[in-house]
Each structure stands twice: as structure tokens, then as C-alpha cells.
Design a protein around this motif. Structure first.
Motif, PDB file in Angstrom:
ATOM      1  N   ASP A  67      -5.712  -0.628  -4.771  1.00 35.55           N
ATOM      2  CA  ASP A  67      -5.160  -1.248  -3.571  1.00 35.55           C
ATOM      3  C   ASP A  67      -6.122  -2.300  -3.039  1.00 35.55           C
ATOM      4  N   GLU A  68      -5.881  -3.530  -3.349  1.00 32.67           N
ATOM      5  CA  GLU A  68      -6.737  -4.649  -2.947  1.00 32.67           C
ATOM      6  C   GLU A  68      -8.220  -4.315  -3.086  1.00 32.67           C
ATOM      7  N   SER A 122       0.840  -1.210   0.000  1.00 32.26           N
ATOM      8  CA  SER A 122       0.000   0.000   0.000  1.00 32.26           C
ATOM      9  C   SER A 122       0.866   1.248   0.000  1.00 32.26           C
ATOM     10  N   GLN A 132      -8.797   0.336  -0.889  1.00 31.26           N
ATOM     11  CA  GLN A 132      -9.131  -0.972  -0.339  1.00 31.26           C
ATOM     12  C   GLN A 132     -10.482  -0.950   0.386  1.00 31.26           C
TER      13      GLN A 132
HETATM   14 MG   LIG Z   1      -2.275  -2.599   2.193  1.00 29.03          MG
END
Ligand SMILES: [Mg+2]
Ligand SMILES: Nc1ncnc2c1ncn2[C@@H]1O[C@H](COP(=O)(O)OP(=O)(O)OP(=O)(O)O)[C@@H](O)[C@H]1O
Lengths: 270, 264
Positions: free
Chosen positions: B161-162, B49, B85
Motif C-alpha cells: 500500500d503506497e 487501501s 504505507q
Molecule cells: Mg490509502
């Protein structure tokens, strides 16, 4: 196979009787109020209580008609309302910018948060005698007390709403190139609106209390003045009418703010 | 020169309640070509991240540089958009309002905002839900909105990010396939952080494997699976080989973590 007429029949029955079948909580509530009124009405005649101290629903009803007709009701209500509106408006005008400042600046918060908290917790009514000494016995000291009562809940709630904004929202906004002003208007303000309204709702109760107690303490006119008058004359029926007027006013306003609050919070509830 | 050039990048954080610094990412060199789909994998806490946020211009660099199209990254810019995320949809805005947010921030001048937003919402398959608020959507739908919001501003580089981290395996697969479908159309450069090995292979032209202490790049693996891809690729021989290789990498990282713990 069901015909159209057959399906229509129960629907008609439902419509014609539905108004006779109010929801259970409403029914229970209405019955409780009715029972209370009956008990109140008959208790003095049965010798259970002294009617001089309790009055009766019918007496209160006639006192209300009398007051609204020829007790200068509008004059006194207008005085109290003016004090309320002036103090409250002043509080809103001062508290929202102050709350925004405190909510967005850490330094300002460290500086004024403790004394603010102390003032919020202390009953502002204790300042009433000082206000009278400073401002006299006219409307001014009551306006001041209303102001003091209303200002802190709004400041503190606005501040909390702003400073507790989700940092993830701020980061997301920055990632799209939001300026500080953008973040303020598009993230902080809408995000803290529900908290601000909560502050206003809490302020209503304190402001109503401020007007009435202020007038009870010392005054020449207003609802509180009338309460004082009929209190010393032991006119329970008239006292109750004025008390009802005050609580109806506070209640209506609170409900009003709460409905706006709920609308704004729509995205959270439901 | 590649579109994204990361040279000797280092990012330090201050440890809480002390003046010591902690190096989250160190000595990272990476080049990414225009239109590439790059996935970043690595064990939790290895700085994925942090690396992505650095490219987004949301964290300060301690050492080195990031250049995009030759321009040094010093902050967020119109050339990049981020898909976060976790929850980053504004709860008081509708789906359409959220997708419009980035456009509003960037003072979008490419025509009608509403029309543009609706186009993106339809692209991610949420046409019927444009008036819904985030709390009325499922997790997968919310991430679609996140993606639509990022795509709407028409970035050159998409940083994710994810984005599917919170979704179940099946939804994840569907979302991955759909993301590829959208990407094939626009061919934006994409960086995609994930924990999921299959996802990393399935999406990527290039997989960046990161290690920890401090976060660094262990290996960059090229994925030569043909495009367009669908679920069938998951059972192919080269896919299995790549999966084995990545597994070994991550297992190694785990055991080294164990070692650090025992020494300390
Ligand atoms: Mg992360
Ligand atoms: N704001 C911060 N302040 C201090 N340390 C931080 C901060 N953000 C991250 N770190 C540290 O930097 C390291 C890398 O964090 P990062 O979030 O980049 O990891 P990650 O690879 O994305 O992990 P995950 O897969 O769990 O999301 C972690 O050890 C974390 O504790």
C-alpha cells in the motif's frame, strides 16, 4: 611532516591534566555546594542566625557518625525498609495485572477508570488515620499507606501504555497472523514497558513519603519515629541526618529506575 | 481460473457518530493471474487501501467474495503479506528483529530464523544495518525493511500500500527499480497501490484504475512493455501513451469530484 613524538606530546599533556579540568556544570555545582556549606558553618558564629535552629555542617557530620555507631540506626532503618519493601512489592503485584486488565479491556476501563483517577489525585495520606484505626500502630498501617501511594501511578501508567498502543502496529501484527496472545506479548508488553517503569519511578517517591509520614503520625520505631523523637527534642543536627538518609534513599532508587527506563527507551532516545 | 478472483466485492464503513453506512468500495470484479504485477491507481479516497486491506483479510467484506487459489479469504493468512504505507516497524526491535517478526508470528519452520532474516535484509541491501533500530534509518531504508519483513514469510501474494509514498521522487525511482529486481527473481504475485502515474506504469503488467463514489474499477490497462525494465523505458513511446491515458482518467475523476461538490 609531523613525527610520532610530536603528535604524542599534546596527548600526554591532555591525559595528565584532564582530571583537573572537570566539566563546567560539575565545577559550578560543586562550588555552589561548598559556598553554601561555608556560609552555613560560619553564620551562627557571626550571629546571623541562631545556631540552635540551624545547626552546623560539622555538627551534622558528627551527629551522623554518632547515629550510625550507637543510635540503633540499623534497627530503625530496617523497620522502615521492611514497611517500604512490603508495601511496594504488594503494590507492584496488584497494580501490574490491574493495569494490564484496564489497558486491554475497554469495559473494565469504563467501569473503574473514574474512581481510580479520583483516588490517584486524592492524597492517599488522608487515609492514614483510618488505616491506624483498622490496622493498629505497628507496621501494618504504614505498609497500607505505602501500598496506596504506590499502586495508582503504576496502574494508571501501565494502563495508558497498553491502551495507547499504536493501532498500526496491531494491524501489522494481525496481517502476519498474530494471535491475541502474540499481540499481547510481542506488541503490547514491550510497547508499554517504558510507561510501566515511569509509573514505578513515580511510585517510589510516593512510597517513601508514605513510610515517613506514616511513622511520624504514629509509631514505635522506624526512621519517622526517630525524626519525631529528635524533632521534639530540638536536635536539629540529628534531624538533618535522618532527613538526608531518607532523601538519599529515595533519590538513589529513583535514579536507578530511571536508568533502567532509559535503557528500555533506548530505541526512542539517542 | 486466475489466482485471485474478486467477485462483486462491496465494503461499507459506518459513518462516524451515525448509523448510516458509507460505501467505500462497490461492485468490484477483478482477476489476477499468478506472478502478475498489478498496480492500483486512483485519486485519494477512492478505496485503494480498502480494496488492498480486504485482500489482506484485515477488513470485513459487506458483499461479494475474494478467493485466492480457490480459497475464500476470511482473514489474514500465510499466503499473503502486507507492506504498509506508514510506519509499521516496531521501534523497540532492530532491523533484524523486525524482519523476524513475521516469521515468529507464523511459527516459521523453514530453518534458522536469524539466517532467514539476514538473507532478506541482504536482499534489500541493508546487510550492514541489521542491528540498527528504525529511528536510526532513513525513510527509504525503513521501507526496505518493511519489504524484507513481508518477503521473509515467503507469501504467494505481496500486498503493498503506497510503500514509497513518503519518499522523494529520486529515491522512489531507485526503490522501484530495486523492487522489480527482487520481484523478477521470485515472481510473486504483487499488488501495488500508488499515486504516482509513472511508478504505476513502470512496475505493472496490469494497471487497475479506480474511480470514486463509491470506489469502483474504471478500467484495467495491460502494460506490454518488455521486461526486465530500467529507467530508459520511461522515455519510450508506449510509456508516453500510457501516461497520457492515465492522466486523462485521473483528471476526469477530479472534475467529477468538483461536480459532486457543487451539486451538494
Ligand atoms: Mg490509502
Ligand atoms: N475505518 C474507516 N471507517 C470509516 N470510513 C473509512 C475507514 N477507512 C476508510 N474510510 C473511508 O473509505 C474511503 C476510502 O478510503 P481508502 O483509505 O481506501 O482510500 P485510498 O484510495 O486508499 O486513499 P489514499 O490514496 O488517500 O490513501 C474514504 O472516503 C475513507 O474516508
Amino acid at each position: 611532516m609531523r613525527s610520532a613524538e610530536m603528535t604524542a606530546e599534546p596527548a600526554v599533556r591532555q591525559i595528565s591534566f584532564s582530571f583537573l579540568r572537570p566539566s563546567r556544570p560539575t565545577l559550578v555545582g560543586a562550588l555552589a555546594v561548598l559556598a553554601f556549606l561555608v556560609l552555613w558553618q560560619v553564620a551562627p558564629s557571626m550571629g546571623w542566625v541562631n545556631g540552635r535552629f540551624t545547626s552546623r555542617p560539622t555538627e551534622v557530620f558528627f551527629a551522623a557518625i554518632d547515629i550510625f555507631r550507637n543510635d540503633n540506626f540499623l534497627y530503625h532503618a530496617q523497620i522502615s525498609l521492611t514497611e517500604f519493601v512490603a508495601g511496594f512489592a504488594l503494590a507492584v503485584v496488584v497494580s501490574i495485572p490491574l493495569g494490564v486488565l484496564l489497558g486491554t479491556s475497554k469495559i473494565a476501563r469504563y467501569l473503574i477508570d473514574p474512581p481510580l483517577m479520583a483516588l490517584y489525585i486524592a492524597p492517599t495520606l488522608v487515609l492514614l488515620p483510618i488505616m491506624v484505626i483498622w490496622l493498629g500502630i505497628d507496621m501494618a498501617p504504614k505498609i497500607a499507606v505505602v501500598f496506596l501511594g504506590a499502586v495508582f501511578p503504576i496502574v494508571l501508567n501501565t494502563m495508558a501504555g497498553m491502551s495507547e498502543a499504536d493501532p498500526r502496529f496491531l494491524r501489522m501484527a494481525r496481517s502476519f497472523g498474530a494471535t491475541k496472545f502474540d499481540i499481547f506479548t510481542r506488541v503490547l508488553v514491550p510497547g508499554s514497558l517504558p510507561a510501566l517503569l515511569t509509573g514505578i519511578r513515580l511510585a517510589v517517591g510516593r512510597a517513601v513519603l508514605g513510610v515517613v509520614v506514616g511513622e511520624l503520625f504514629v509509631s514505635q520505631a522506624g526512621i519517622g519515629y526517630q525524626l519525631n523523637l529528635y524533632g521534639s527534642a530540638m536536635r536539629i543536627d540529628r534531624l538533618l541526618v535522618y532527613a538526608l538518609v531518607v532523601s538519599a534513599f529515595g533519590y538513589t532508587l529513583t535514579i536507578l529506575v530511571r536508568s533502567v527506563e532509559n535503557k528500555v527507551r533506548d530505541w526512542r532516545s539517542k | 481460473m486466475a489466482q485471485i478472483e474478486i467477485r462483486d466485492l462491496g465494503i461499507d464503513y459506518r459513518k462516524p457518530k451515525s448509523n448510516e453506512v458509507f460505501s467505500a468500495v462497490d461492485s468490484v470484479d477483478l482477476s489476477i493471474e499468478k506472478g502478475e504485477f498489478v498496480t492500483i491507481v486512483g485519486s485519494s479516497g477512492c478505496g485503494k487501501s480498502t480494496l488492498l486491506m480486504a485482500m489482506a483479510g484485515l477488513v470485513n467484506l459487506s458483499r461479494g467474495s475474494i478467493r485466492i487459489d480457490g480459497k475464500e479469504v476470511t482473514g489474514p493468512g500465510r499466503d499473503r503479506a502486507v507492506v504498509f504505507q506508514e510506519a509499521s516497524l516496531l521501534p523497540w526491535r532492530s532491523v533484524r528483529g523486525n524482519v523476524k517478526f513475521g516469521l515468529e508470528m507464523q511459527r516459521w519452520s523453514g530453518g534458522d530464523l536469524n539466517e532467514r532474516a539476514m538473507q532478506m535484509i541482504r536482499l534489500v541491501g541493508l546487510g550492514r544495518f541489521s542491528d540498527y533500530h528504525p529511528h536510526q534509518l532513513s525513510g527509504g531504508m525503513r521501507q526496505r525493511v518493511n519489504i524484507a519483513r513481508a518477503l521473509a514469510v515467503d507469501p504467494d501474494v505481496l500486498l503493498m500500500d503506497e510503500p514509497f509514498g513518503a519518499l522523494d521522487a529520486q529515491t522512489r525511482e531507485i526503490m522501484g527499480t530495486e523492487l522489480l529486481r527482487i520481484w523478477e527473481r521470485h515472481k510473486k504475485t504483487a499488488l501495488f497501490v500508488t499515486h504516482d502515474i509513472d511508478e504505476a506504469i513502470f512496475l505493472a503488467d496490469k494497471i487497475v484504475v479506480m474511480g470514486r463514489n463509491p470506489g469502483h474499477i474504471k478500467e484495467v490497462i495491460n502494460v506490454d512493455l518488455p521486461r526486465p525494465r530500467d529507467e530508459a523505458v520511461l522515455d519510450s513511446e508506449p510509456f508516453h501513451d500510457l501516461r497520457k491515458r492515465l492522466r486523462a482518467h485521473l483528471a476526469e475523476d477530479m472534475s467529477s469530484m468538483q461536480l459532486v461538490k457543487e451539486v451538494a
